[in-house]
Design an enzyme around this catalytic site. Structure first.
Site, PDB file in Angstrom:
ATOM      1  CG  ASP A 152       1.569   7.756   2.965  1.00  0.00           C
ATOM      2  OD1 ASP A 152       0.445   8.213   2.714  1.00  0.00           O
ATOM      3  OD2 ASP A 152       2.250   8.125   3.943  1.00  0.00           O
ATOM      4  CD  GLU A 209      -0.696   4.357   3.896  1.00  0.00           C
ATOM      5  OE1 GLU A 209      -1.745   4.902   4.231  1.00  0.00           O
ATOM      6  OE2 GLU A 209      -0.117   4.592   2.826  1.00  0.00           O
ATOM      7  CE  LYS A 255      -4.035   2.092   2.185  1.00  0.00           C
ATOM      8  NZ  LYS A 255      -3.581   3.462   1.852  1.00  0.00           N
TER       9      LYS A 255
END
Length: 325
Positions: A32, A176, A30
């Site tokens: 950011d 993240e 994921k």
């Protein structure tokens, strides 16, 4: 040629697929940053659109060379723009200095020289023809076959299966979180789909700022805490006060934004009884970390993570009951 407008497919907050289903999912880190759809009509130009659909091409001049990367093959690519710190990790605060400059080319060029961005690509919903109905696994292969790797862009690998190990690796490296994508899923433009699941290593939520409390002592004249809420059935429900997470410069910057949004009316419904509260127009979106929620829906032990200038109150996930976004 004129390419079709493709709003980005969105992930739903959730947990890892069961071990029995693990092999049917792919796992991506994921990121950011700022979500972006990249339009390459095949004539040497490039158009970047934010999640809202806004044209943000001018904010990132270093990505202009993407226009000729596929020759005459038209494509729409899905990815995320990042600003990397000295350790090579995404830093959203660095990226904030690059955002919002689509109509200020001279400023964008100067900042690009100091803080260049990097675009990570993870899907291709159009490549010479629509690929929306093509399963994720095949779209991913088509994307990887393009070999899109350069100084300012790359195509990070996705892992099939081994979700628990992938999530653990993101935690160990301070990343993240993880995005889980079903191998047979189609691309659903603009839909928050359960075929994509996102897992954050920090329990967090997007909130809307509706007021603030004046600081005391050395914080006199600055916000000691902000009062935040989330959308619920068209109303802004109060979710608590956040008083930690800023450094001195961030607190001063937030104070200026709050003064500019000052209002005589409380935006929360129902209005909380908070002595000395200063109300603001509910137009600032921020992200907060927290431990859990009370039965009344208040955030426990909240801390400010970042301002979200890339989201409007309507675009934020502040009304979602799930944790994170």
């Amino acid at each position: 040629m004129t390419l079709p407008l493709v709003p980005p497919m969105l992930a739903t907050p959730g947990s890892l697929p069961s071990p029995a289903q693990d092999a049917r999912w792919a796992y991506e880190t994921k990121q950011d940053g700022q979500r972006v759809m990249v339009y390459l009509p095949g004539d040497g130009t490039v158009l970047l659109r934010a999640r809202s659909g806004e044209d943000i091409t001018g904010a990132y001049p270093e990505l202009g060379a993407l226009g000729g990367i596929l020759g005459g093959t038209p494509a729409v690519l899905d990815g995320e723009v990042l600003a990397l710190d000295e350790q090579g990790r995404a830093d959203f605060q660095l990226l904030q200095g690059r955002m919002g400059l689509a109509h200020s080319p001279a400023t964008a060029a100067r900042r690009a020289a100091r803080v260049p961005v990097h675009l990570v690509l993870f899907d291709v919903p159009y490549l010479a023809e629509p690929l929306l109905s093509v399963p994720y696994a095949r779209r991913r292969t088509r994307l990887e076959d393009l070999g899109l790797t350069g100084a300012y862009w790359s195509t990070p690998a996705a892992v099939v299966g081994h979700g628990a190990e992938a999530l653990r690796a993101t935690r160990e490296h301070g990343l993240e979180g993880l995005v889980c994508k079903k191998l047979d899923s189609v691309y659903e433009p603009g839909v928050r789909s359960r075929s994509w699941i996102k897992i954050r290593n920090v329990r967090s939520e997007d909130v809307i700022v509706g007021g603030w409390l004046p600081g005391k002592g050395r914080l006199a004249g600055l916000p000691g805490a902000v009062l935040v809420g989330r959308r619920d059935g068209g109303r802004l429900r109060y979710a608590g006060r956040v008083g930690t997470g800023w450094d001195e410069a961030e607190r001063a910057g937030l104070a200026a934004l709050l003064r500019a949004a000052a209002s005589e009316d409380c935006p929360f419904d129902p209005a909380p009884r908070i002595p000395d509260a200063r109300w603001v127009l509910p137009r600032l979106v921020g992200e907060v970390g927290f431990s859990t929620r009370t039965r009344a829906g208040l955030l426990r032990q909240p801390t400010w993570l970042r301002l979200r200038p890339d989201l409007t109150p309507e675009e934020s996930s502040a009304g979602l009951p799930e944790d994170g976004d």
